[in-house]
Design a protein around this motif. Structure first.
Motif, PDB file in Angstrom:
ATOM      1  N   UNK A 153       0.830  -1.205   0.000  1.00  0.00           N
ATOM      2  CA  UNK A 153       0.000   0.000   0.000  1.00  0.00           C
ATOM      3  C   UNK A 153       0.863   1.252   0.000  1.00  0.00           C
ATOM      4  N   UNK A 154       1.917   1.258   0.798  1.00  0.00           N
ATOM      5  CA  UNK A 154       2.793   2.426   0.860  1.00  0.00           C
ATOM      6  C   UNK A 154       3.394   2.733  -0.512  1.00  0.00           C
ATOM      7  N   UNK A 155       3.838   1.703  -1.191  1.00  0.00           N
ATOM      8  CA  UNK A 155       4.422   1.912  -2.524  1.00  0.00           C
ATOM      9  C   UNK A 155       3.384   2.444  -3.505  1.00  0.00           C
ATOM     10  N   UNK A 156       2.178   1.900  -3.444  1.00  0.00           N
ATOM     11  CA  UNK A 156       1.137   2.350  -4.368  1.00  0.00           C
ATOM     12  C   UNK A 156       0.697   3.779  -4.047  1.00  0.00           C
ATOM     13  N   UNK A 157       0.659   4.132  -2.769  1.00  0.00           N
ATOM     14  CA  UNK A 157       0.308   5.501  -2.394  1.00  0.00           C
ATOM     15  C   UNK A 157       1.336   6.494  -2.918  1.00  0.00           C
ATOM     16  N   UNK A 158       2.604   6.169  -2.752  1.00  0.00           N
ATOM     17  CA  UNK A 158       3.661   7.074  -3.222  1.00  0.00           C
ATOM     18  C   UNK A 158       3.608   7.214  -4.736  1.00  0.00           C
ATOM     19  N   UNK A 159       3.416   6.100  -5.442  1.00  0.00           N
ATOM     20  CA  UNK A 159       3.352   6.146  -6.899  1.00  0.00           C
ATOM     21  C   UNK A 159       2.157   6.979  -7.369  1.00  0.00           C
ATOM     22  N   UNK A 160       1.011   6.782  -6.733  1.00  0.00           N
ATOM     23  CA  UNK A 160      -0.191   7.515  -7.123  1.00  0.00           C
ATOM     24  C   UNK A 160      -0.057   9.001  -6.823  1.00  0.00           C
ATOM     25  N   UNK A 161       0.533   9.313  -5.694  1.00  0.00           N
ATOM     26  CA  UNK A 161       0.695  10.724  -5.322  1.00  0.00           C
ATOM     27  C   UNK A 161       1.694  11.409  -6.248  1.00  0.00           C
ATOM     28  N   UNK A 162       2.772  10.721  -6.585  1.00  0.00           N
ATOM     29  CA  UNK A 162       3.738  11.291  -7.524  1.00  0.00           C
ATOM     30  C   UNK A 162       3.089  11.565  -8.883  1.00  0.00           C
ATOM     31  N   UNK A 163       2.237  10.639  -9.321  1.00  0.00           N
ATOM     32  CA  UNK A 163       1.545  10.819 -10.598  1.00  0.00           C
ATOM     33  C   UNK A 163       0.584  11.997 -10.536  1.00  0.00           C
ATOM     34  N   UNK A 164      -0.111  12.125  -9.403  1.00  0.00           N
ATOM     35  CA  UNK A 164      -1.048  13.242  -9.237  1.00  0.00           C
ATOM     36  C   UNK A 164      -0.305  14.572  -9.205  1.00  0.00           C
ATOM     37  N   UNK A 165       0.811  14.591  -8.486  1.00  0.00           N
ATOM     38  CA  UNK A 165       1.612  15.815  -8.377  1.00  0.00           C
ATOM     39  C   UNK A 165       2.140  16.236  -9.750  1.00  0.00           C
ATOM     40  N   UNK A 166       2.533  15.261 -10.553  1.00  0.00           N
ATOM     41  CA  UNK A 166       3.040  15.555 -11.891  1.00  0.00           C
ATOM     42  C   UNK A 166       1.979  16.216 -12.761  1.00  0.00           C
ATOM     43  N   UNK A 167       0.716  15.958 -12.442  1.00  0.00           N
ATOM     44  CA  UNK A 167      -0.383  16.571 -13.199  1.00  0.00           C
ATOM     45  C   UNK A 167      -0.892  17.851 -12.537  1.00  0.00           C
ATOM     46  N   UNK A 168      -0.174  18.289 -11.499  1.00  0.00           N
ATOM     47  CA  UNK A 168      -0.559  19.522 -10.827  1.00  0.00           C
ATOM     48  C   UNK A 168      -1.663  19.345  -9.811  1.00  0.00           C
ATOM     49  N   UNK A 169      -1.931  18.108  -9.408  1.00  0.00           N
ATOM     50  CA  UNK A 169      -2.983  17.837  -8.430  1.00  0.00           C
ATOM     51  C   UNK A 169      -2.373  17.609  -7.054  1.00  0.00           C
ATOM     52  N   UNK A 170      -3.108  17.992  -6.018  1.00  0.00           N
ATOM     53  CA  UNK A 170      -2.580  17.916  -4.661  1.00  0.00           C
ATOM     54  C   UNK A 170      -2.929  16.652  -3.915  1.00  0.00           C
ATOM     55  N   UNK A 171      -3.861  15.872  -4.464  1.00  0.00           N
ATOM     56  CA  UNK A 171      -4.259  14.632  -3.796  1.00  0.00           C
ATOM     57  C   UNK A 171      -4.375  13.520  -4.836  1.00  0.00           C
ATOM     58  N   UNK A 172      -4.311  12.280  -4.336  1.00  0.00           N
ATOM     59  CA  UNK A 172      -4.516  11.108  -5.186  1.00  0.00           C
ATOM     60  C   UNK A 172      -5.569  10.230  -4.515  1.00  0.00           C
TER      61      UNK A 172
END
Length: 288
Positions: A239-258
Motif C-alpha cells: 500500500x505504501x508503494x502504491x500511495x507514493x506512486x499515485x501521489x507522484x503521478x497526481x503531483x506531476x499533473x498539478x494535483x494535490x491529492x490522489x
C-alpha cells in the motif's frame, strides 16, 4: 532517532555466562544486559565483572546493546558503572527514573570518563512520577530511548491485570508521546507469560497500534512474534508503494491529492508511507 530496528529487545541476565554467549546468535534487534532485577544481590560483583569481560570479547553484531545497571541510589549502582565503563558501553539503561535530574546525574558521570564519552542513556519509565515527568526526561542529556517498566508501574498504581491493559493505557501513552516529541525510541513493557503466544501477539499488536517501536522480552521464545508484529506487513509495504506512486503521478499533473483503494491520499499519508518503507529497508539491512 536511532535508525536501527527495535522490534525485539531481549533481557539477558548479566550473571549467566551461557546466556550471554548464546545471545550473539539470537534474532533480537537489541539486548538489555541486566545487572539489576535479574541478578541476586550476592551475585552482583561477579555479574558485573563477567558482563564487562563478555562485552569486550564477544561480537553482538549490529544489535543495540544496553546495560541496565542498578539505580545509582543503591549500594551497587556506582560499582556497576565503574566496571562496565571499562567495556565502553553503547548505552546505559537507568532504572527507576523519576526526573530529568536522574539522567543529568548519570550524564555527568559518563562525561567524566573517556571510555564513556559517547555512551548514550536509556531510561526505565516505571513509576507514576516518571510517567508524569516523561517529557523532561526525554529531553535530558544523552537520552536515546524509553523502556516501559510495566510490572513496577502496575505495582505502584495498584491496578489489576487485564488483557486489554486498560488501567495502564494513560501511563503507556504519556511516555510514548514524550518520546515521539523528543525523537527518541520507545519500547513497550514485557509480557510475563512467555509460553502464551496468543497473549503475547495480542499485546504486541496493541503496542504496535499505539506507536511503540518494539517490545521488551524475557525469553528467546518470544522473539519471533515480536519481530513479526513490529515489522511492516507485506500489505502495508504494498500500500505504501502504491500511495507514493499515485501521489507522484497526481503531483506531476498539478494535483494535490490522489486516490488509492477508494481513499484520499494527501502529503501526510505519503510521510507515513515513506516511514513504513524506511522501516522495512532498515529491517532488511539489519537482518542481511
Amino acid at each position: 532517532m536511532d535508525t536501527r530496528p527495535f522490534r525485539s529487545v531481549l533481557y539477558i541476565p548479566g550473571s549467566k555466562e551461557r546466556a550471554l554467549e548464546k545471545a550473539t546468535g539470537l534474532a533480537t534487534d537489541a539486548i538489555i544486559f541486566d545487572l539489576e532485577d535479574a541478578v541476586a544481590i550476592d551475585e552482583k560483583p561477579n555479574a558485573r565483572k563477567l558482563l564487562a569481560e563478555k562485552l569486550g570479547t564477544l561480537d553482538y553484531g549490529r544489535r543495540a546493546k544496553l546495560v541496565r545497571i542498578n539505580a545509582l541510589s543503591t549500594p551497587w549502582g556506582a560499582d556497576d558503572l565503574d566496571m562496565i565503563a571499562t567495556a565502553k558501553p553503547e548505552a546505559i539503561l537507568l532504572p527507576k527514573v523519576d526526573s530529568a535530574a536522574h539522567v543529568a546525574h548519570l550524564s555527568r558521570l559518563l562525561e567524566a570518563r573517556s571510555e564513556t564519552a559517547d555512551t548514550r542513556i536509556w531510561a526505565m519509565i516505571e513509576s507514576p512520577l516518571g510517567v508524569l515527568n516523561a517529557l523532561e526526561i526525554a529531553q535530558a542529556p544523552r537520552m536515546a530511548g524509553f523502556i516501559m517498566g510495566t510490572n513496577d508501574l502496575a505495582k505502584d498504581m495498584g491496578c489489576r491485570f487485564r488483557a486489554d491493559r486498560l488501567p495502564l493505557l494513560s501511563a503507556l501513552q504519556l511516555p510514548l508521546m514524550a518520546a515521539k516529541a523528543a525523537g527518541i525510541v520507545a519500547v513497550d513493557g514485557v509480557y510475563n507469560a512467555f509460553k502464551d503466544d496468543d497473549g503475547l501477539r495480542a499485546e504486541c499488536q496493541q503496542g504496535r497500534d499505539m506507536g511503540f517501536d518494539g517490545k521488551t522480552l524475557i525469553h528467546p521464545a518470544q522473539l519471533e512474534i515480536a519481530n513479526q508484529v513490529f515489522a511492516p506487513s507485506d500489505a502495508e509495504i504494498d500500500l505504501a508503494r502504491r500511495q507514493i506512486a499515485a501521489f507522484d503521478a497526481a503531483t506531476a499533473k498539478g494535483e494535490g491529492v490522489a486516490v488509492v483503494d477508494g481513499k484520499i491520499v494527501e502529503n501526510l499519508h505519503i510521510v507515513t508511507a515513506q516511514q513504513i518503507l524506511a522501516k522495512a529497508d532498515a529491517i532488511a539491512s539489519f537482518t542481511e
